[in-house]
Enzyme design. Structure first.
Site, PDB file in Angstrom:
ATOM      1  N   ASP A  12      17.714 -34.929   1.619  1.00 32.58           N
ATOM      2  CA  ASP A  12      16.322 -34.497   1.413  1.00 32.58           C
ATOM      3  C   ASP A  12      16.001 -34.231  -0.135  1.00 32.58           C
ATOM      4  OD1 ASP A  12      16.128 -34.461   4.179  1.00 32.58           O
ATOM      5  OD2 ASP A  12      16.735 -32.387   4.514  1.00 32.58           O
TER       6      ASP A  12
ATOM      7  N   ASP B 167      21.522 -30.381   8.342  1.00 31.76           N
ATOM      8  CA  ASP B 167      21.098 -29.695   7.001  1.00 31.76           C
ATOM      9  C   ASP B 167      21.975 -28.265   6.772  1.00 31.76           C
ATOM     10  OD1 ASP B 167      18.790 -31.373   6.827  1.00 31.76           O
ATOM     11  OD2 ASP B 167      17.564 -30.345   8.263  1.00 31.76           O
TER      12      ASP B 167
END
Length: 178
Positions: free
Chosen positions: A152, A134
């Site tokens: 995401d 991430d």
């Protein structure tokens, strides 16, 4: 069908390209999580070869970082082994793909394609790194939004399109006969 399939490929490809650009080659160790346990943040010298813990402060409210998520969304199920998380993701991807195949609504197919493309990229992260990489972190003062990646973003946009369809927005109204 082809347009939504292309959207899935683009969502998958953009996320993979961003990760390939930043993450160090030695982190690719199928199932071994070679770079996942880096517990600190440091300023990167370059934008490539990151192992985890890098922090580049872009604005007072946005940081570009590399954080390894060993759970699912929001770090849920963090204690499960990688193979169990992979199995959960595989079931979800298969279910979404079947729904995509059977759907006839463009908006639904588009939303599902975004979800599948993002989910496939995050699943590949689990296979390659043992966790999901991430990068984007929004924050303000003591408030911190969760750290996320382009996959995401694709999944979130896909869910928004599914909700829009569920609410009946942008659907053609049947012509009144009279």
């Amino acid at each position: 069908m082809i347009a939504s399939l292309m959207v899935a490929v683009i969502a998958f490809g953009l996320d993979r390209a961003q990760k390939a650009y930043h993450i160090a080659a030695e982190c690719y160790a199928i199932g071994q999580a070679a770079c996942v346990s880096v517990p600190y943040f440091f300023e990167p010298i370059t934008m490539t070869g990151w192992r985890g813990g890098e922090l580049l402060s872009v604005t007072p409210f946005f940081d570009y970082v590399l954080v390894w998520n060993t759970g699912i969304s929001y770090g849920l199920l963090d204690g499960l082994p990688v193979w169990a998380l992979g199995a959960i993701m595989l079931v979800a991807i298969v279910a979404l793909s079947v729904w995509w195949w059977r759907s006839t609504e463009f908006l639904v197919r588009l939303g599902l394609a975004l979800c599948v493309g993002g989910a496939l990229s995050n699943a590949l992260d689990r296979l390659l790194y043992g966790a999901v990489a991430d990068f984007f972190h929004f924050h303000w003062g003591s408030w911190s939004f969760y750290i996320f990646n382009l996959a995401d973003v694709a999944i979130t946009l896909g869910v928004i399109l599914l909700v829009v369809d569920l609410l009946g927005l942008f659907r053609r109204r049947p012509a009144k006969s009279g």
